[in-house]
Design an enzyme around this catalytic site. Structure first.
Site, PDB file in Angstrom:
ATOM      1  N   HIS A  67       7.148 -73.060  88.375  1.00 20.90           N
ATOM      2  CA  HIS A  67       7.307 -74.516  88.191  1.00 20.90           C
ATOM      3  C   HIS A  67       7.484 -74.756  86.688  1.00 20.90           C
ATOM      4  CE1 HIS A  67       6.319 -75.919  92.309  1.00 20.90           C
ATOM      5  NE2 HIS A  67       5.713 -74.744  92.352  1.00 20.90           N
ATOM      6  N   ASN A  86       7.664 -66.767 103.900  1.00 25.39           N
ATOM      7  CA  ASN A  86       6.842 -65.706 104.508  1.00 25.39           C
ATOM      8  C   ASN A  86       6.470 -66.131 105.915  1.00 25.39           C
ATOM      9  OD1 ASN A  86       5.159 -67.632 102.673  1.00 25.39           O
ATOM     10  ND2 ASN A  86       3.667 -66.871 104.158  1.00 25.39           N
ATOM     11  N   SER A 126       8.380 -74.273  94.658  1.00 22.58           N
ATOM     12  CA  SER A 126       8.095 -73.012  93.973  1.00 22.58           C
ATOM     13  C   SER A 126       9.318 -72.110  93.934  1.00 22.58           C
ATOM     14  CB  SER A 126       6.978 -72.258  94.713  1.00 22.58           C
ATOM     15  OG  SER A 126       5.738 -72.823  94.426  1.00 22.58           O
ATOM     16  N   MET A 136       1.295 -76.180 100.427  1.00 22.98           N
ATOM     17  CA  MET A 136       0.223 -76.865  99.679  1.00 22.98           C
ATOM     18  C   MET A 136       0.763 -78.054  98.878  1.00 22.98           C
ATOM     19  SD  MET A 136      -1.408 -73.346  98.215  1.00 22.98           S
ATOM     20  CE  MET A 136      -1.424 -71.858  99.240  1.00 22.98           C
ATOM     21  N   SER A 137       1.824 -78.677  99.369  1.00 24.09           N
ATOM     22  CA  SER A 137       2.432 -79.761  98.573  1.00 24.09           C
ATOM     23  C   SER A 137       3.131 -80.760  99.489  1.00 24.09           C
ATOM     24  CB  SER A 137       3.456 -79.160  97.606  1.00 24.09           C
ATOM     25  OG  SER A 137       4.587 -78.696  98.317  1.00 24.09           O
ATOM     26  N   HIS A 189       0.266 -79.983  92.057  1.00 23.56           N
ATOM     27  CA  HIS A 189      -0.456 -79.713  93.300  1.00 23.56           C
ATOM     28  C   HIS A 189      -1.916 -80.124  93.139  1.00 23.56           C
ATOM     29  CE1 HIS A 189       2.817 -76.713  92.907  1.00 23.56           C
ATOM     30  NE2 HIS A 189       2.945 -76.814  94.222  1.00 23.56           N
ATOM     31  N   TYR A 204      -4.438 -78.438  94.154  1.00 23.05           N
ATOM     32  CA  TYR A 204      -5.286 -77.297  93.766  1.00 23.05           C
ATOM     33  C   TYR A 204      -5.271 -77.025  92.259  1.00 23.05           C
ATOM     34  CZ  TYR A 204      -0.899 -74.578  93.841  1.00 23.05           C
ATOM     35  OH  TYR A 204       0.376 -74.135  93.615  1.00 23.05           O
ATOM     36  N   GLU A 205      -4.313 -77.639  91.526  1.00 24.04           N
ATOM     37  CA  GLU A 205      -4.305 -77.463  90.067  1.00 24.04           C
ATOM     38  C   GLU A 205      -5.422 -78.288  89.422  1.00 24.04           C
ATOM     39  OE1 GLU A 205      -0.153 -77.367  88.209  1.00 24.04           O
ATOM     40  OE2 GLU A 205       0.279 -78.109  90.217  1.00 24.04           O
ATOM     41  N   HIS A 207       1.974 -64.940  95.990  1.00 23.43           N
ATOM     42  CA  HIS A 207       2.857 -65.927  95.345  1.00 23.43           C
ATOM     43  C   HIS A 207       4.135 -65.269  94.805  1.00 23.43           C
ATOM     44  CE1 HIS A 207       3.943 -69.710  93.561  1.00 23.43           C
ATOM     45  NE2 HIS A 207       3.898 -69.233  92.316  1.00 23.43           N
ATOM     46  N   ALA A 242       8.404 -74.333  99.199  1.00 22.82           N
ATOM     47  CA  ALA A 242       8.307 -73.009  99.816  1.00 22.82           C
ATOM     48  C   ALA A 242       7.147 -73.101 100.791  1.00 22.82           C
ATOM     49  CB  ALA A 242       8.010 -71.972  98.743  1.00 22.82           C
TER      50      ALA A 242
HETATM   51  O1  LIG Z   1       4.959 -76.259  97.794  1.00 20.87           O
HETATM   52  P1  LIG Z   1       5.532 -75.538  96.654  1.00 20.87           P
HETATM   53  O2  LIG Z   1       5.340 -76.245  95.349  1.00 20.87           O
HETATM   54  O3  LIG Z   1       6.972 -75.146  96.872  1.00 20.87           O
HETATM   55  O4  LIG Z   1       4.713 -74.158  96.497  1.00 20.87           O
HETATM   56  C1  LIG Z   1       4.239 -73.334  97.542  1.00 20.87           C
HETATM   57  O5  LIG Z   1       4.099 -72.057  96.982  1.00 20.87           O
HETATM   58  C2  LIG Z   1       2.791 -71.901  96.403  1.00 20.87           C
HETATM   59  C3  LIG Z   1       2.160 -70.677  97.026  1.00 20.87           C
HETATM   60  O6  LIG Z   1       2.922 -69.538  96.814  1.00 20.87           O
HETATM   61  C4  LIG Z   1       2.003 -73.147  96.759  1.00 20.87           C
HETATM   62  O7  LIG Z   1       1.992 -74.036  95.673  1.00 20.87           O
HETATM   63  C5  LIG Z   1       2.801 -73.698  97.919  1.00 20.87           C
HETATM   64  O8  LIG Z   1       2.626 -75.077  98.105  1.00 20.87           O
HETATM   65  O1  HPA Z   2       1.894 -69.105 103.863  1.00 20.87           O
HETATM   66  C1  HPA Z   2       1.766 -70.079 103.083  1.00 20.87           C
HETATM   67  N1  HPA Z   2       0.686 -70.901 103.161  1.00 20.87           N
HETATM   68  C2  HPA Z   2       0.526 -71.957 102.330  1.00 20.87           C
HETATM   69  N2  HPA Z   2       1.389 -72.252 101.376  1.00 20.87           N
HETATM   70  C3  HPA Z   2       2.477 -71.487 101.253  1.00 20.87           C
HETATM   71  N3  HPA Z   2       3.489 -71.580 100.400  1.00 20.87           N
HETATM   72  C4  HPA Z   2       4.343 -70.588 100.664  1.00 20.87           C
HETATM   73  N4  HPA Z   2       3.896 -69.833 101.683  1.00 20.87           N
HETATM   74  C5  HPA Z   2       2.708 -70.385 102.073  1.00 20.87           C
END
Ligand SMILES: O=P(O)(O)O[C@H]1O[C@H](CO)[C@@H](O)[C@H]1O
Ligand code: HPA
Length: 304
Positions: free
Chosen positions: A69, A248, A38, A224-225, A91, A93-94, A262, A121
């Site tokens: 993305h 974060n 991300s 989440m990836s 992802h 969740y999509e 996000h 991220a």
């Molecule tokens: O894992 P990437 O794709 O970097 O994205 C991260 O950032 C998003 C949440 O802000 C979620 O999709 C999390 O997995």
């Molecule tokens: O705090 C988080 N939790 C899950 N996914 C994330 N992607 C960026 N930050 C986070």
């Protein structure tokens, strides 16, 4: 029982078709693939002799639906090394099946890629981590996998890899050492860490009780990836490097008022992308120093 419902939606033939389509559209023959997390699409900026192919034009490819993305493959070279960057990943969740989420990894394998660098991220659970730190992933926890959401569930096609792949060495020790040496040389050691990444399905960020649980389980960061892509990459014998940008701090404390969102994730990613890019460029230029160990279970690599 092998039913249509549990069979993979991306067969070997689908992968072959997409691979052949891409090979006929580009002269690039990448050995290294980079998945941009991300807000990290900027990582592809330093590519020379660029060729961009949009996901929507590629047969069988999913499309990106998440802000940050972009949705294209960027082929080209970095310091003479042929690469492909995924500007935008998929992802769970999509609404995509994990088969679709990981489809590009198998395409890269069939195109001749040997090493995949997966970036993301994530939220920091380790109390020593600071926002902006970069975590070299040494291991992961596949939380959705415990509940049967696993990209290798269903009939196993031996042409990709074996039924029961080993995951205890998913993240190459040699590649981790190389990237840590590089970060020391670049003077980045004070914000580069090693740790365990935990995947949750999302799309909501964690509750405090969930975050506490993940921390107790041994997770240093959460996102989440990544885990599905790495699992499929290891299954088909790719060498994996994983880099997680801590965007974060995840709250483990009910008295903390900060709320993650996000936009903040994207903001921090963009701020740190240049550092990550310097690490990646040097890493790519030197990755051939690490011998290619063909722990390859995939018997059809380079044959498409
Ligand atoms: O894992 P990437 O794709 O970097 O994205 C991260 O950032 C998003 C949440 O802000 C979620 O999709 C999390 O997995
Ligand atoms: O705090 C988080 N939790 C899950 N996914 C994330 N992607 C960026 N930050 C986070």
């Amino acid at each position: 029982m092998h039913t249509k419902e549990n069979s993979c939606c991306c067969s070997f033939e689908d992968c072959k078709l997409t691979t052949e389509w891409l090979l006929s559209r580009t002269r690039h023959r990448p050995k290294i693939a980079v998945v941009c997390g991300s807000g990290l699409g900027l990582l592809a900026d330093s590519v020379s002799n660029k060729q961009i192919i949009h996901y929507e034009d590629i047969p069988n490819f999913p499309v990106s639906t998440v802000p940050g993305h972009e949705g294209c493959l960027v082929f080209g070279q970095i310091k003479g090394e042929s690469c492909v960057f995924m500007q935008g990943r998929f992802h769970l969740y999509e609404g995509y099946s994990l088969c679709k989420v990981t489809f590009p990894v198998r395409i890269f394998k069939l195109m001749g890629v040997e090493t995949i660098i997966v970036t993301n991220a994530s939220g920091g659970l380790c109390q020593d981590f600071k926002v902006g730190d970069i975590m070299v992933i040494k291991d992961h926890i596949n939380l959705p996998g415990f509940a049967g959401q696993h990209p290798l569930c269903g009939p196993n096609d031996e042409r990709f890899g074996i039924r029961f792949p080993c995951m205890s060495d998913a993240y190459s020790k040699d590649l981790r050492k190389l990237v840590l040496d590089i970060t020391a040389e670049l003077g980045y050691s004070n914000f580069v860490r090693e740790g365990v990444y935990c995947m949750v399905s999302g799309p909501n960020f964690e509750t405090i009780a969930e975050a506490r649980m993940l921390h107790i389980l041994g997770s240093d960061s959460v996102g989440m990836s990544t885990v599905p892509e790495v699992t499929v990459a290891k299954h088909c014998g790719l060498r994996v490097l994983g880099l997680s940008l801590i965007t974060n701090k995840v709250s483990l404390d009910y008295s903390r008022e900060e709320k993650v969102n996000h936009e903040e994730v994207l903001h921090i990613s963009k701020m740190r992308a240049e550092m990550l890019q310097n690490m990646l460029m040097t890493f790519i230029a030197r990755s051939h120093q690490v011998e290619t160990i063909n722990n390859n279970n995939c018997i059809f690599s380079n044959t498409v």
